[in-house]
Design a protein around this motif. Sequence first.
Motif, short mmCIF file in Angstrom:
data_model
loop_
_atom_site.label_atom_id
_atom_site.label_comp_id
_atom_site.label_asym_id
_atom_site.label_seq_id
_atom_site.Cartn_x
_atom_site.Cartn_y
_atom_site.Cartn_z
N VAL A 188 -0.69 3.78 -4.36
CA VAL A 188 0.43 4.43 -5.04
C VAL A 188 0.27 5.94 -4.98
O VAL A 188 -0.85 6.47 -4.98
N PHE A 189 1.41 6.62 -4.91
CA PHE A 189 1.44 8.08 -4.93
C PHE A 189 2.35 8.51 -6.09
O PHE A 189 3.52 8.15 -6.13
N VAL A 190 1.73 9.26 -7.04
CA VAL A 190 2.47 9.67 -8.24
C VAL A 190 2.55 11.19 -8.26
O VAL A 190 1.52 11.86 -8.30
N PHE A 249 -7.64 1.28 -10.82
CA PHE A 249 -7.79 1.63 -9.41
C PHE A 249 -9.25 1.59 -8.99
O PHE A 249 -10.16 1.81 -9.79
N ASP A 250 -9.44 1.33 -7.69
CA ASP A 250 -10.77 1.39 -7.09
C ASP A 250 -10.98 2.74 -6.42
O ASP A 250 -12.12 3.14 -6.17
N VAL A 251 -9.90 3.43 -6.08
CA VAL A 251 -9.96 4.79 -5.56
C VAL A 251 -8.93 5.61 -6.32
O VAL A 251 -7.76 5.21 -6.39
N ALA A 252 -9.38 6.74 -6.91
CA ALA A 252 -8.47 7.62 -7.64
C ALA A 252 -8.70 9.04 -7.16
O ALA A 252 -9.84 9.54 -7.19
N GLU A 253 -7.64 9.71 -6.72
CA GLU A 253 -7.76 11.07 -6.19
C GLU A 253 -6.59 11.91 -6.67
O GLU A 253 -5.48 11.40 -6.81
N VAL A 254 -6.87 13.20 -6.92
CA VAL A 254 -5.84 14.14 -7.34
C VAL A 254 -5.80 15.28 -6.34
O VAL A 254 -6.84 15.84 -5.96
N GLU A 269 -3.17 9.99 -6.05
CA GLU A 269 -3.25 8.83 -5.16
C GLU A 269 -4.19 7.81 -5.78
O GLU A 269 -5.34 8.13 -6.11
N GLY A 270 -3.69 6.59 -5.96
CA GLY A 270 -4.52 5.51 -6.48
C GLY A 270 -4.47 4.32 -5.57
O GLY A 270 -3.41 3.93 -5.09
N VAL A 271 -5.65 3.73 -5.30
CA VAL A 271 -5.75 2.56 -4.44
C VAL A 271 -6.36 1.42 -5.25
O VAL A 271 -7.44 1.58 -5.83
N ARG A 272 -5.66 0.32 -5.30
CA ARG A 272 -6.14 -0.85 -6.04
C ARG A 272 -6.36 -2.01 -5.08
O ARG A 272 -5.45 -2.40 -4.36
N VAL A 273 -7.58 -2.52 -5.06
CA VAL A 273 -7.87 -3.72 -4.30
C VAL A 273 -7.48 -4.91 -5.18
O VAL A 273 -8.03 -5.10 -6.27
N LEU A 274 -6.51 -5.67 -4.73
CA LEU A 274 -6.03 -6.79 -5.54
C LEU A 274 -7.13 -7.84 -5.67
O LEU A 274 -7.61 -8.38 -4.66
#
Length: 420
Positions: A135-137, A80-85, A155-160
Motif C-alpha cells: 500500500v502507498f499512503v 506490515f512486515d515492511v514499513a517505510e516513509v 509504503e507498507g508491505v504485508r505478507v498475507l
Amino acid sequence: MNSFNRRVAWRIGFISVLLGAVASLGAWVVAYKNAEDATVALATEESRRLLRHSDALELSGPDAGERARKAVKTLAGGLFDVAEVYNSHGEKLASAMTPEGQEIEAQLPSHPRPGSGESSHQSLKLDQGRRVLRVFVPLKGAVDSGTAEVHGYFEGVRVLPPWQRQQMLIHALSGAVMVGLASLLCGATIYPVVVLLSADNERKAREILDSHLSLMEALGRAVGKRDSDTGDHNFRVAWMAARIGERLGLSDRAMQSLIVGAFLHDIGKISIPDAILHKPDRLDSGESEIMRTHVAQGEEIVSHIGWLDEAKAIVAAHHEKWDGSGYPRQLAGDAIPLSARIFAVADVFDSLCSKRPYKEALDFDAAMSIMDRDTGRHFDPRVMSVFRPIAWDLFEALEGGDDQLARRRLEDCVRRHFGI
C-alpha cells in the motif's frame, strides 16, 4: 421422458452448468478482490491513524526523521512486515522490517514515486507461493494544519498469513458456490416451464397443421366432385410421388411441398366448364386450350395463401415435359422444378394404369413400355431410374382399385413427413 424432453434437459443442463461455471469464476474473482480490497482499506486506515498518532504526517522540521522512524517501528510487526516513509522528493526517511519482511524485500519490484495524492495498492505473488499487499499512503500534513499539500508518502508491505489467505479463499469459494447453485437452480426451474410451453406450442402447431391438411383434402375433394376422372386420383398420385421423393432422399420440407402440390395439382379445374370437364370423348383443339387454362387458374388459387404457396411448383409445372414440349411455359430439363418432374412420373403412370371414361386401364408391361419410351422426352431420366425399381410394387398396391388403401398410405406419409 420422451426424446424432446431429454434434449431440453440436456441443453438446459449444459447451459446451466456452463453459465454456472462462468458466473462462479466471476464471483470468485470479485469476492477475492473484495476481500483483498477490504484488507487494503483496513491497512490504509490503520496506517494513517498510527502515522497521525506518531506525528509522522508532518515531515518538516529537524525531528521529522525521528518521528518517521518511530512510526515505522510501530507499524512493522503489526499490520506490515515492511514499513517505510519517504519525503516529497522520494528520499527514504525511515524503514523497519520484520524477519519475514527482510526475506521478501529483495523480491519486491521497484516502483516510481507515487504521483497522485490518493492511496493506492498492489497485489503481488512472490516465491514459495507467498502473496503480499503493498500500500502507498500519501502524507498530507497534520489533521489540524489545514493544508492538503503532500509532504511524502508511506509504503507498507504485508505478507498475507496462511489464515488470512484461507479466509479470503473461503469467502471467494462461498460466493462462487452460491452463484453456481443459483444458476443450476434456475435451470431446474426453467426446465418444466420450457417443457410445458413446448408441449402447448406443439399441440397448437399440430392443430394448425391438421386444419391445413383438412383444408388440402377438402380442396382436393372439391376438384374430385367436379371432375369425374379425378376421383381418388389425388390420393394415389400424391402417395406415389411421395414414394419416389423418399427414394430420392428429399428433406421433410421438400416432401411436404411435394405431397401438398401433388394432391392439389388439378385445383385449377374448378374453373373449367362442366361441358368440357365431363365430356366423355377426347377434347377438340378449342376445348383443349380451355382445359389447359386450369394450370394458370390453379397457380393463381394457391399463390399467396401461406402454406398453399408450397404447392405452386407442381400446380404451375405439372404439364411441363423434360424436352421442353410441355405447357404452359415450355420449360425443359432442370428448369422444371424437381417436385413437378417427380409428379409427372406418378401422374402419367396412374393415368395409364387407371380406367377412364374414354379408355381402359393398361397392364403393367404396356404402361412401363410407354413410360420408358417417353423417358428423356416427357420424364426426367434420373427420376425414372428411381421409379423403375418400385414401379411393380406401386402397380400391385393400386391394381385392385382399393382407393381406401391409397388414402391410408398417403396418411402414413403425411404423418411421417409433417411430424404428426
